[in-house]
Enzyme design. Structure first.
Site, short mmCIF file in Angstrom:
data_model
loop_
_atom_site.label_atom_id
_atom_site.label_comp_id
_atom_site.label_asym_id
_atom_site.label_seq_id
_atom_site.Cartn_x
_atom_site.Cartn_y
_atom_site.Cartn_z
CB CYS A 81 -0.93 0.02 1.21
SG CYS A 81 -1.77 -1.54 1.54
CB CYS A 84 -0.75 3.68 -4.09
SG CYS A 84 -0.49 2.79 -5.64
CG HIS A 85 -2.86 4.51 -0.10
ND1 HIS A 85 -4.00 5.20 -0.47
CD2 HIS A 85 -3.05 3.23 -0.51
CE1 HIS A 85 -4.84 4.37 -1.07
NE2 HIS A 85 -4.29 3.17 -1.11
CG MET A 122 -8.74 0.17 -3.35
SD MET A 122 -7.25 0.38 -2.38
CE MET A 122 -7.64 -0.70 -1.01
CG HIS A 361 6.59 10.45 -11.48
ND1 HIS A 361 6.89 9.90 -10.25
CD2 HIS A 361 6.79 9.48 -12.39
CE1 HIS A 361 7.26 8.63 -10.42
NE2 HIS A 361 7.22 8.36 -11.71
CG HIS A 403 5.06 7.50 -16.28
ND1 HIS A 403 6.22 7.08 -16.88
CD2 HIS A 403 5.22 7.31 -14.94
CE1 HIS A 403 7.05 6.63 -15.94
NE2 HIS A 403 6.46 6.76 -14.76
#
Length: 577
Positions: A81, A84-85, A122, A361, A403
Site C-alpha cells: 500500500c 500509492c498511499h 484501488m 514525477h 508518464h
C-alpha cells in the site's frame, strides 16, 4: 514476423477493466485476480523500508490490535500500500488514509473498500484472493490507527554506509578496456539487485555489477566516465567505466527508499557534484562527484502549492542538471514544488522554489536544453520550467496521469518542434509545442493528440536521426497490449500506428512478458526493448532495426533477470531523447 497497423481501437482494455470493477460486489469465487492497474503496478511496488523500523502508535478510538497483529499489518501495508498511499498515508497515487478519514468511515466501510476495491484504481485485495478475510479485517483495523513512522536518516547514518572502494588517485588515467563506451548500455536487472553492462556493438554482456535493489535509473557524469545508479533501497553505486573491468569505485546509502540521482553538468562544474533524492526521509543530498562523500542534506518537507497545508512526506522524484546555471532542478512530488538548487556555495545554499502542481514525477529537456518538461501526473499537467530565466513558463493540461519518462523531442510536420508524452491513465499521446521564438502560437500548448493502444504507458521515445516514435504500454492489463509497442511515422502521424509484437519475437514461453522502455543506440538506427518477465522466468532484450521496424536481434542470457530500464551511455550523458 507479425505486425499490425491500427488507426482506431473500438475499445481500450484499461477502460474495460475500470468498467468491470465498477459493477459492484462480486463473490470471491467469481472475482478475477485483481488487475494491476497501471498506477498500482508502477507505484505500488513494495517499499524498501523495513516494517520493523517503524514505531507502532496506538490510537484512541481505533480497534485494539496485538503486537503480532500490528507487525503483520505493517508488513502488508509497506509491501502492498505505501507506494500509492505514502508511508504516512497522506496520499499520492492513492487517496489519503489518515485517521480523520478512516475513523469517520468506520470498520465496515474500510473492509468493503479493501475487499472489493474501487473504479478509481484501488485493487480488490480480498475478492482477488491476495488477502484473506481475516487479513482484510486486520488491515481495516490497522488503518484506523495513526501510521507508524520510519526513522530519520541523517549525515551520521549516511557516513556509516559510505565507502570509497578505490580512491580517485588510484583510478586509471585513461580508458583501459576496449569497450565502445558511447554505445554501452546500463541495463537494470530489477529483482537481482544488479546492472548489466551490455556492449551495444556485439550485443553481449560485458560485465554484471552488484547494486542496490531494483535500480531505478542510471545517470552519466558530464565527462562520460562515471556511471551512477540508485536502487529503490537508496543505495548508490558509482561505477568507473575506464577500468579494465568496470566496477564500483564508491558507494553510499542515502536513505531508506529512493528513485533519483544526477551529476553536475554546468561548464566548470563537470563531475564536481552528485545529488540524490529520497522518498524516505523526504530530502535530497549533495555529494562529492568523485567519492560520493555527503556534503549537504536538504529536507523537502513543507507546504503544498494548492491548499498550502503542511505535508510531512513530500518525496523527491526526478532530478536534472541545468545546462544554463550551476543548479540541480529537483521535483518535490507531493507539495508540487520544483527547487532550483544552486551548488556554487554549499555553505550558503541558494535555492529558488517554483510553485508548479502537485504529484510531480518524471520529465526531461526540450530539444534546446533550456526548458525542463515535467509531469505532475496526478494533477494531469506538464510543468514547463525555463531554466535560463529560472521561472515557470507554463502549466499545460494533458491527459490522465502523464508518464513521459524523459519524453520525446522531434519536429512535427505541421506544428514545428514539440515534446511528447504518453499516459498511464488513458490511451493518448500528446505533443506540446516547445519553440516560443519561431512558433509562438504553438508554444506550451497541446498541438496534437493521438490515440495509442491503451493506457499503461511508461515511456515514449524517438531520436534526432529517426523518423519513428515508439510508445510502450507495459502496465496495460491486456496482455496483447502490454507485450507489444506502437510505433508512429513522425512524418505522417495521423496515419495511425503499427504494432510490433516484441514479446512474441523474444519467444520466451510463459510469463507476463511486459515490454518496457524503448532506448536507442548511439547511432540512432536501433531501438532496444526490455521483455520484463517474472523473477523465475526467462527475460530478454529485443533489438529492432529502426529503419525497417523488423527484428534485428534477441539478447538472451541467464543473467538477464527481470531487465527493465536501459540507458545508452552517450544518449544519457548528452540528454538525447
Amino acid at each position: 514476423m507479425r505486425v499490425m497497423r491500427v488507426t482506431q481501437r473500438l475499445f481500450h482494455p484499461l477502460a474495460l477493466a475500470v468498467a468491470i470493477a465498477s459493477t459492484g460486489a462480486m463473490t470471491a469465487s467469481a472475482a478475477p485476480k485483481h488487475p494491476e492497474t497501471p498506477a498500482t503496478a508502477y507505484e505500488g511496488a513494495p517499499t524498501t523500508i523495513a516494517p520493523e523500523s517503524a514505531k507502532v502508535v496506538r490510537t484512541p478510538g481505533a480497534p485494539d490490535l496485538t503486537e503480532a497483529e500490528f507487525e503483520k499489518a505493517k508488513k502488508i501495508f509497506f509491501e502492498r500500500c505505501a507506494g500509492c498511499h505514502g508511508v504516512l498515508r497522506k496520499g499520492a497515487t492513492g487517496k489519503p488514509l489518515t485517521t480523520d478519514i478512516t475513523q469517520e468511515r468506520g470498520l465496515d466501510y474500510l473492509k468493503v473498500f479493501i475487499n472489493f476495491g474501487s473504479p478509481a484504481g484501488m485493487p480488490n485485495w480480498g475478492t482477488s484472493g491476495d488477502l484473506t478475510e481475516d487479513e482484510v479485517e486486520l488491515m481495516a483495523k490497522y488503518l484506523m490507527h495513526e501510521p507508524p513512522e520510519p526513522p530519520e536518516y541523517g549525515l551520521a547514518e549516511m557516513k556509516a554506509t559510505w565507502e570509497v572502494v578505490i580512491p580517485p588517485e588510484q583510478r586509471p588515467k585513461k580508458q583501459l578496456n576496449k569497450l565502445n563506451l558511447k554505445n554501452l548500455f546500463s541495463v537494470t536487472l530489477r529483482d537481482a539487485g544488479q546492472i548489466a553492462l551490455i556492449d551495444g556493438d556485439s550485443k553481449k554482456i560485458a560485465h554484471v555489477i552488484n547494486t542496490g535493489y531494483a535500480v531505478h535509473i542510471s545517470r552519466m557524469s558530464a565527462s562520460g566516465r562515471y556511471l551512477f545508479v540508485i536502487g529503490r533501497d537508496a543505495l548508490i553505486n558509482m561505477v568507473d567505466l575506464w577500468m579494465e573491468k568496470p566496477d564500483t569505485v564508491a558507494k553510499i546509502k542515502v536513505g531508506l527508499e529512493a528513485r533519483s540521482v544526477e551529476t553536475s553538468k554546468y561548464k566548470g562544474y563537470e563531475d564536481t557534484y552528485a545529488v540524490a533524492g529520497t522518498y524516505w526521509p523526504p530530502q535530497f543530498v549533495i555529494m562529492d562527484g568523485e567519492t560520493l562523500e555527503p556534503k549537504k542534506i536538504v529536507s523537502t518537507r513543507g507546504m503544498t502549492v494548492d491548499t498550502q497545508e503542511y505535508h510531512p512526506e513530500p518525496r523527491v522524484a526526478a532530478i536534472v542538471a541545468s545546462h544554463k546555471h550551476p543548479e540541480f532542478i529537483v521535483n518535490v512530488k507531493e507539495t508540487g514544488k520544483i527547487m532550483l538548487v544552486n551548488y556554487e556555495d554549499l555553505e550558503s545554499l541558494n535555492t529558488t522554489t517554483i510553485n508548479a502542481a502537485r504529484f510531480l514525477h518524471d520529465g526531461g529537456w526540450d530539444s534546446s536544453m533550456r526548458y525542463f518538461m515535467t509531469a505532475a501526473n496526478q494533477s494531469n499537467k506538464i510543468a514547463v520550467v525555463d531554466s535560463k530565466e529560472r521561472k515557470l513558463a507554463a502549466l499545460v493540461e494533458v491527459g490522465s496521469i502523464p508518464h513521459p519518462g524523459r519524453g520525446a523531442n522531434f519536429v512535427d510536420p505541421e506544428f514545428g518542434p514539440v515534446w511528447a508524452t504518453s499516459h498511464l491513465g488513458d490511451p493518448t499521446i500528446q505533443m506540446i509545442g516547445t519553440d516560443p521564438d519561431n512558433h509562438p502560437d504553438n508554444a506550451w500548448k497541446v498541438v496534437r493528440t493521438l490515440n495509442g493502444q491503451g493506457g499503461g504507458s511508461l515511456f515514449i521515445k524517438t531520436h534526432p536521426k529517426s523518423s519513428n516514435l515508439y510508445v510502450d504500454t507495459a502496465l496495460n492489463p491486456a496482455e496483447a497490449v502490454s507485450q507489444s509497442v506502437a510505433v508512429y511515422d513522425i512524418d505522417n502521424l495521423e496515419a495511425g500506428y503499427e504494432v510490433l509484437p516484441i514479446a512474441e519475437w523474444a519467444n520466451l514461453g510463459e510469463g507476463p512478458k511486459r515490454v518496457v522502455q524503448p532506448e536507442y543506440n548511439v547511432a540512432g538506427d536501433e531501438v532496444w526493448f526490455s521483455v520484463w518477465n517474472g523473477k523465475d522466468q526467462k527475460s530478454a532484450l529485443v533489438v529492432v532495426d529502426d529503419k525497417t521496424r523488423k527484428l534485428k536481434a534477441v539478447i538472451k542470457d541467464e543473467r538477464l533477470v527481470t531487465p527493465t530500464g536501459k540507458f545508452n551511455v552517450y544518449n544519457t550523458q548528452h540528454d538525447v531523447y
